[in-house]
Design an enzyme around this catalytic site. Structure first.
Site, PDB file in Angstrom:
ATOM      1  N   CYS A   1      38.245  82.650  46.569  1.00 16.89           N
ATOM      2  CA  CYS A   1      36.877  83.367  47.154  1.00 16.89           C
ATOM      3  C   CYS A   1      36.249  82.884  48.363  1.00 16.89           C
ATOM      4  O   CYS A   1      35.279  82.401  48.492  1.00 16.89           O
ATOM      5  CB  CYS A   1      36.034  83.327  45.935  1.00 16.89           C
ATOM      6  SG  CYS A   1      36.647  84.095  44.498  1.00 16.89           S
TER       7      CYS A   1
ATOM      8  N   GLU B   1      54.911  55.604  64.258  1.00 16.18           N
ATOM      9  CA  GLU B   1      54.352  56.336  63.248  1.00 16.18           C
ATOM     10  C   GLU B   1      54.221  57.641  63.214  1.00 16.18           C
ATOM     11  O   GLU B   1      53.323  58.465  63.154  1.00 16.18           O
ATOM     12  CB  GLU B   1      52.664  56.079  63.139  1.00 16.18           C
ATOM     13  CG  GLU B   1      52.610  54.525  63.128  1.00 16.18           C
ATOM     14  CD  GLU B   1      50.966  54.218  63.337  1.00 16.18           C
ATOM     15  OE1 GLU B   1      50.139  54.946  63.388  1.00 16.18           O
ATOM     16  OE2 GLU B   1      50.611  52.890  63.361  1.00 16.18           O
ATOM     17  N   PRO B   2      55.331  58.184  63.102  1.00 12.23           N
ATOM     18  CA  PRO B   2      55.632  59.767  62.923  1.00 12.23           C
ATOM     19  C   PRO B   2      55.299  60.340  61.658  1.00 12.23           C
ATOM     20  O   PRO B   2      55.793  59.873  60.823  1.00 12.23           O
ATOM     21  CB  PRO B   2      57.149  60.096  63.368  1.00 12.23           C
ATOM     22  CG  PRO B   2      57.809  58.770  62.754  1.00 12.23           C
ATOM     23  CD  PRO B   2      56.817  57.624  63.011  1.00 12.23           C
ATOM     24  N   GLY B   3      54.753  61.398  61.571  1.00 15.50           N
ATOM     25  CA  GLY B   3      54.513  62.084  60.442  1.00 15.50           C
ATOM     26  C   GLY B   3      55.095  63.387  60.409  1.00 15.50           C
ATOM     27  O   GLY B   3      56.306  63.751  60.120  1.00 15.50           O
TER      28      GLY B   3
ATOM     29  N   GLY C   1      52.248  61.532  66.195  1.00 17.78           N
ATOM     30  CA  GLY C   1      51.620  62.527  67.032  1.00 17.78           C
ATOM     31  C   GLY C   1      52.497  63.766  67.350  1.00 17.78           C
ATOM     32  O   GLY C   1      52.172  64.656  67.905  1.00 17.78           O
TER      33      GLY C   1
HETATM   34  N1  LLP Z   1      49.218  57.530  62.693  1.00 16.19           N
HETATM   35  C1  LLP Z   1      48.099  57.591  62.585  1.00 16.19           C
HETATM   36  C2  LLP Z   1      47.072  56.249  62.799  1.00 16.19           C
HETATM   37  C3  LLP Z   1      47.639  58.783  62.130  1.00 16.19           C
HETATM   38  O1  LLP Z   1      46.011  58.912  61.748  1.00 16.19           O
HETATM   39  C4  LLP Z   1      48.277  59.844  61.976  1.00 16.19           C
HETATM   40  C5  LLP Z   1      47.833  61.083  61.744  1.00 16.19           C
HETATM   41  C6  LLP Z   1      49.626  59.670  62.396  1.00 16.19           C
HETATM   42  C7  LLP Z   1      50.142  58.355  62.743  1.00 16.19           C
HETATM   43  C8  LLP Z   1      50.773  60.603  62.016  1.00 16.19           C
HETATM   44  O2  LLP Z   1      50.652  61.667  63.064  1.00 16.19           O
HETATM   45  P1  LLP Z   1      51.643  62.907  63.175  1.00 16.19           P
HETATM   46  O3  LLP Z   1      52.643  62.383  63.921  1.00 16.19           O
HETATM   47  O4  LLP Z   1      51.732  63.497  61.713  1.00 16.19           O
HETATM   48  O5  LLP Z   1      51.272  63.802  64.050  1.00 16.19           O
HETATM   49  N2  LLP Z   1      45.930  67.301  58.806  1.00 16.19           N
HETATM   50  C9  LLP Z   1      46.426  67.684  60.213  1.00 16.19           C
HETATM   51  C10 LLP Z   1      47.118  66.434  61.053  1.00 16.19           C
HETATM   52  C11 LLP Z   1      46.080  65.232  60.667  1.00 16.19           C
HETATM   53  C12 LLP Z   1      46.767  64.036  61.270  1.00 16.19           C
HETATM   54  C13 LLP Z   1      46.175  62.627  60.853  1.00 16.19           C
HETATM   55  N3  LLP Z   1      46.555  61.638  61.397  1.00 16.19           N
HETATM   56  C14 LLP Z   1      47.182  68.884  60.332  1.00 16.19           C
HETATM   57  O6  LLP Z   1      47.350  69.429  59.379  1.00 16.19           O
HETATM   58  O7  LLP Z   1      47.557  69.158  61.501  1.00 16.19           O
END
Ligand code: LLP
Length: 410
Positions: free
Chosen positions: A361, A293-295, A247
């Site tokens: 479009c 769980e960083p993305g 997050g």
């Molecule tokens: N763990 C779980 C269970 C999740 O559902 C997510 C993201 C993450 C970790 C990683 O979150 P992060 O660190 O990347 O914030 N498409 C959206 C973001 C959707 C996130 C979904 N879950 C966007 O483009 O902002």
């Protein structure tokens, strides 16, 4: 908390460079639009994340990178080389993580809709299956237990807590409240722990929480950890890990930059919250390890979307710069009204006000309105910044367009 996050982009003598190389020369022989990722930047974010966890004495941290943010195989391979695990939400992501060499014992499986086939596949991975199924409903727990029984295995499971906290982020990416489909309420978890028939072929190894994405304010994160800690204290069973989710946000805008929590501030916050609400109170002798769980924070800044101007157009006093990338390539502006900087390959002192739009479009196919850019013409290069996370993974073939290529720049 001024937080200048490293980026591969830099202007040198008014020319845009990527990892020090002229963008024009990188793009010379490549069809646009394409995604361009910087290994150097990826490395720097991963290392900052793990070093900061260490500096703040996080107990035996395991980084399970959220594959959904960017599932490019080269990116996954590099993350594996750096020591990352994976957080997956489908068998497709699981297979890709394994293909990249990420060991199953470093993989957690999240998501509300895990199917029978997906669960069976994950149970059969490696010697003893994946690290954890992060369970989001009692129905799922029963299914996992039954399936593990059918193949004479024991599944490792964690409960994902829905902590009922409000993360201050876009409503589409907020997940920590009971009106959201994610996780289980505390009372339901407490009840399930006591039902012996749910646990004949499952072991409760952890507890997890994830309240949303693009979080800049740490207050909700602290509340979520407090709820997770209270649950762990109430259950009072020896568990192997506490998973604090992902997050952490990045600075898409200058405004965000000033209020954004840095990686270091995030780690300090997590560490202090765990100590205050859990470690100082728990009587369990073996400390659980901490899973992240960083993305976005790992991959968001390393990637850009490179595009060329198709043509410009005026409509009374409206000016459009029409580029060859569209919302099918990067849907974030259309879906979340997200801001992405658009940069020209060549800087100029003379700027015009223009809307940067794509070929799709749909009126929502717009990367920015009233932006200040040089007057561009057909063939000129532009770059959409901070597109490494949730860019290519959310792309589609809408309007029968091809998926953009991805270049991993080493
Ligand atoms: N763990 C779980 C269970 C999740 O559902 C997510 C993201 C993450 C970790 C990683 O979150 P992060 O660190 O990347 O914030 N498409 C959206 C973001 C959707 C996130 C979904 N879950 C966007 O483009 O902002």
């Amino acid at each position: 908390m001024k937080n200048i996050l490293p980026s591969p982009l830099q202007f040198k003598k008014n020319k845009l460079t990527f990892d020090g190389v002229l963008l024009e020369s990188i793009a010379q022989k490549l069809p646009t639009p394409f995604y361009l990722y910087s290994q150097k930047t990826l490395d720097s974010y991963f290392k900052s994340f793990t070093q900061s966890a260490k500096a703040h004495k996080i107990n035996n941290p395991l980084v399970c990178y959220a594959v959904k943010a960017n599932s490019n195989i080269e990116v996954l391979k590099r993350l594996k080389d750096l020591g990352s695990g994976a957080d997956v939400v489908s068998v497709g992501e699981l297979k890709k993580a394994i293909k990249a060499g990420i060991p199953p014992e470093k993989i957690v499986f999240s998501g509300v809709a895990k199917t029978k086939d997906e669960i069976l596949f994950a149970l059969k991975c490696g010697k003893s299956g994946i690290y954890s199924f992060n369970v989001e409903s009692i129905e799922e727990l029963i299914l996992i237990n039954d399936l593990a029984k059918s193949i004479k295995k024991k599944a490792r499971v964690a409960f994902r807590l829905n902590p009922q906290v409000h993360a201050k982020t876009h409503k589409h990416i907020s997940t920590g409240n009971k009106t959201h489909k994610f996780g289980l309420l505390k009372a339901d978890i407490q009840e399930a722990v006591a039902v012996t028939e749910f646990w004949t072929h499952t072991n409760l190894v952890g507890l997890s929480v994830h309240i949303g994405s693009q979080l800049t304010d740490m207050k909700a994160t602290v509340s979520a950890i407090k709820e997770l800690a209270n649950l762990a204290l109430d259950i009072n069973l020896p568990i192997e890990f506490l998973d604090v989710g992902g997050g952490l946000g990045i600075d898409y805008t200058h405004k965000e930059r000033s209020k954004l929590a840095s990686i270091d501030y995030y780690m300090q916050t997590v560490s202090m919250a765990l100590e205050q609400f859990y470690f100082s109170k728990s009587s369990i002798l073996i400390k659980p390890r901490i899973v992240f769980e960083p993305g976005r924070i790992l991959v968001g800044k390393m990637g850009v979307l490179v595009s060329r101007v198709v043509r410009t157009k005026t409509s009374d006093n409206c000016h459009f710069t029409i580029i060859d990338a569209g919302m099918n390539d990067l849907i974030r502006p259309a879906l979340y009204e997200a801001h992405h900087e658009v940069l020209p390959a060549t800087k100029s002192a003379k700027l015009i006000t223009t809307d940067i739009v794509g070929p799709i479009c749909e009126t929502a196919d717009c990367f920015g309105t009233k932006r200040k850019l040089p007057s561009l013409t057909s063939g000129d290069l532009v770059v959409i910044d901070n597109a490494g996370a949730y860019g290519r993974t959310m792309a589609s073939n809408y309007n029968e367009r091809s998926l953009a290529a991805e270049i991993f720049f080493r």
